[in-house]
Design an enzyme around this catalytic site. Structure first.
Site, PDB file in Angstrom:
ATOM      1  N   ARG A  39       0.975  -0.975  -0.338  1.00 25.29           N
ATOM      2  CA  ARG A  39      -0.078   0.153   0.251  1.00 25.29           C
ATOM      3  C   ARG A  39       1.232   1.401   0.165  1.00 25.29           C
ATOM      4  O   ARG A  39       1.785   1.389   1.034  1.00 25.29           O
ATOM      5  CB  ARG A  39      -1.043  -0.136   1.358  1.00 25.29           C
ATOM      6  CG  ARG A  39      -2.142   1.639   1.313  1.00 25.29           C
ATOM      7  CD  ARG A  39      -3.193   0.296   2.773  1.00 25.29           C
ATOM      8  NE  ARG A  39      -3.671   2.198   2.331  1.00 25.29           N
ATOM      9  CZ  ARG A  39      -3.032   2.824   3.944  1.00 25.29           C
ATOM     10  NH1 ARG A  39      -2.402   2.948   4.452  1.00 25.29           N
ATOM     11  NH2 ARG A  39      -4.300   3.913   3.456  1.00 25.29           N
ATOM     12  N   SER A 108     -12.745  -2.759  -0.031  1.00 25.61           N
ATOM     13  CA  SER A 108     -13.265  -2.614   1.640  1.00 25.61           C
ATOM     14  C   SER A 108     -15.079  -1.964   1.602  1.00 25.61           C
ATOM     15  O   SER A 108     -14.854  -1.177   0.230  1.00 25.61           O
ATOM     16  CB  SER A 108     -11.800  -0.812   1.858  1.00 25.61           C
ATOM     17  OG  SER A 108     -10.547  -1.666   2.055  1.00 25.61           O
ATOM     18  N   LYS A 137      -4.766   5.183   9.716  1.00 26.39           N
ATOM     19  CA  LYS A 137      -5.209   5.433   8.427  1.00 26.39           C
ATOM     20  C   LYS A 137      -6.260   7.110   8.767  1.00 26.39           C
ATOM     21  O   LYS A 137      -7.134   6.907   9.646  1.00 26.39           O
ATOM     22  CB  LYS A 137      -6.734   4.773   7.597  1.00 26.39           C
ATOM     23  CG  LYS A 137      -5.834   3.834   7.057  1.00 26.39           C
ATOM     24  CD  LYS A 137      -7.079   3.027   5.489  1.00 26.39           C
ATOM     25  CE  LYS A 137      -7.811   4.118   4.738  1.00 26.39           C
ATOM     26  NZ  LYS A 137      -8.582   2.651   4.048  1.00 26.39           N
TER      27      LYS A 137
END
Lengths: 215, 215
Positions: A39, A108, A137
């Site tokens: 990521r 997601s 996040k």
């Protein structure tokens, strides 16, 4: 049959800078993670492809799938095992068209509607969270908790990978709430020994008894 | 036969914020640009796809190719006419494999070696610059000038699109130095009237006499 791992380690070089993505992949695989997700949200494409290729090689040695977050182009370039797509990322249906049936696609979802649409569009598993408050996040939203996770996992016809604030202290509880597996960032990347942290999480997932059903 | 335009307008929302990418595409097409390039270096993928799709629709109405900078995934998602790839972007050979023979691929080259490799790898045209000093790209390097452009264009077996510091005051000279066309950012996007600025550049390119050869 595509195998969706129980411990997804998301590599991160923003929350920590001691280790590169490739180093983290190596430690995660050595510790027993059965999925690694690359990521990276900024940087040039050529560099991302080089990083993903190195991670792919490391994962392939142990038969661990490498999943690329968002960047279908990078996944195509290195023939990664799959992609994980958020709601603001590349659309699932288009990704399935481009990548074909054989690759893993995760989506997601913050609610049941997003999960169902993702599965209709071709996702193999659903990431759900944040289960607990998280600092990894900035846009993660409000913590859902274990009861919502349990309801969600019962209602969704695909493996659910729980994410958000999960670590050694609560991993077993998450698994017992019906998650197929967990995804972690800081619980591995930001620990003093990422390999040992991975190994400990694998042990906790195993001890929860849930993974015996399909292993 | 793929047609490589003579005036490539690169849309930009960093140097200016009055107009969106789609608005700039509309004005460029209305002004007579024969290629539009969507260049966005940050932001979420879903948003990029929406923007590119809107631009594709605008360009398709007039038969103007939409070229996506760097992001092969975005180009695939909207079935754009092509991609433009810098040396730090997605590799040309991989892009050609993924996109097939029919799409336009441009490569940025700072020297003859990069140009030749790009053409071997499957590029249809070569972007070369900066010709003049420019403030539009922070990493553009030193200005090459018209003599170097002329040597470069003679040596390269593909259309050369000159870029960097090109505007109404020097476009004709660039064309007379052997460029197949020019690529501009601020000379359109940052002008009071981008459509009129485009029209003026089209006129200057036509008046240079060079484009008559293959139009």
């Amino acid at each position: 049959m595509k195998k969706i791992g129980a411990l997804h380690v998301l590599t991160d070089t923003v929350l920590q800078s001691r280790h590169t993505h490739a180093e983290l992949a190596r430690m995660a695989v050595a510790g027993g993670a059965d999925a690694v997700q690359y990521r990276q949200k900024s940087g040039d494409t050529r560099g991302m492809i080089e990083t993903a290729r190195a991670m792919c090689d490391i994962c392939a040695e142990s038969g661990v799938p490498l999943i690329v977050n968002d960047r279908v182009d990078v996944a195509l370039a290195v023939e990664a095992d799959g992609v994980h797509l958020g709601q603001d990322d590349f659309p699932v249906a288009l990704a399935r068209n481009i990548l074909g049936a054989g690759r893993i696609i995760g989506v997601s979802a913050g609610n049941l509607d997003e999960a169902r649409q993702g599965i209709v569009d071709g996702a193999d598993y659903v990431g759900f969270g944040p289960i607990f408050p998280t600092g990894s996040k900035s846009d993660a939203g409000e913590a859902q908790g274990l009861e919502v996770l349990a309801d969600f996992a019962r209602a969704v016809r695909a493996p659910v990978i729980a994410i958000g604030g999960i670590g050694a202290h609560n991993a077993a509880g998450v698994m017992r709430s019906g998650a197929h597996g967990i995804a972690v960032i800081s619980a591995v990347c930001c620990q003093a020994d990422p390999e040992a942290a991975t190994r400990n999480l694998v042990k906790l997932i195993g001890a929860s008894g849930i993974r015996d059903q399909d292993d």
